[in-house]
Design an enzyme around this catalytic site. Structure first.
Site, PDB file in Angstrom:
ATOM      1  N   CYS A   8      14.636  24.324  38.891  1.00 22.07           N
ATOM      2  CA  CYS A   8      14.175  24.369  37.655  1.00 22.07           C
ATOM      3  C   CYS A   8      14.605  25.543  36.699  1.00 22.07           C
ATOM      4  CB  CYS A   8      12.615  24.510  37.662  1.00 22.07           C
ATOM      5  SG  CYS A   8      12.077  25.780  38.317  1.00 22.07           S
ATOM      6  N   CYS A  36       7.781  25.108  43.875  1.00 21.29           N
ATOM      7  CA  CYS A  36       7.576  26.122  43.138  1.00 21.29           C
ATOM      8  C   CYS A  36       6.793  27.334  43.988  1.00 21.29           C
ATOM      9  CB  CYS A  36       6.315  25.828  42.300  1.00 21.29           C
ATOM     10  SG  CYS A  36       6.698  24.338  41.290  1.00 21.29           S
TER      11      CYS A  36
HETATM   12 FE1  FES Z   1       9.807  26.028  38.175  1.00 27.97          FE
HETATM   13 FE2  FES Z   1       7.489  25.476  39.266  1.00 27.97          FE
HETATM   14  S1  FES Z   1       8.522  24.102  37.854  1.00 27.97           S
HETATM   15  S2  FES Z   1       8.666  27.190  39.478  1.00 27.97           S
END
Ligand code: FES
Length: 145
Positions: A33, A103
């Site tokens: 992400c 995450c």
């Molecule tokens: Fe990036 Fe959770 S979406 S750390």
């Protein structure tokens, strides 16, 4: 979607901030992400983590897992902290939704990166510690911010 414990740590995260002159500092990025986390450790002469703080440019699950991870390693030895895996953090939070499990890796890797920095500064080898692949050089973060 989130457990009560996750929501509690997200709304009231523990150990957010910075440590001046930390024993070790680690910054990592989540390849999935692009979120970033920085972890600061204050480790005393006997190898006990006296203080830990974190900062994240990440999602709520990253905040909650980091908050819990810092609680789990505070007051522990370096070797004990190494055994605090993202699985242990997830269990302590009563789990995360499947799409958010990645995450929790950010916290584990940030701790490992900070321990790596500590070991380098002290000129020691911490048995079982592997440098996280997502370790980010300081300058790269400033450029991205
Ligand atoms: Fe990036 Fe959770 S979406 S750390």
């Amino acid at each position: 979607m989130y457990t009560e414990k996750v929501m509690e740590h997200f709304n009231h995260p523990r150990n957010v901030g910075e440590i001046e002159n930390p024993s070790g500092i680690g910054t990592v990025g989540n390849a999935k992400c692009g979120d970033i986390m920085r972890m600061y450790l204050d480790i005393d002469e006997s190898g006990v983590i006296q203080d830990v703080k974190f900062k994240t440019f990440g999602c709520g699950a990253a905040v909650a897992t980091s908050s819990m991870a810092t609680e789990l390693i505070k007051g522990k030895t370096v070797q004990e902290a190494l055994r605090v895996t993202n699985k242990a953090v997830l269990e302590a939070l009563d789990g995360l939704p499947a799409q958010k499990v990645h995450c929790s890796l950010l916290a584990e890797e940030a701790i490992h990166a900070a321990l790596w920095d500590y070991a380098e500064k002290k000129g020691i080898i911490i048995e079982g510690l592997v440098k996280p692949k997502s370790d980010i050089h300081e300058g790269e973060v400033e450029e991205e911010a």
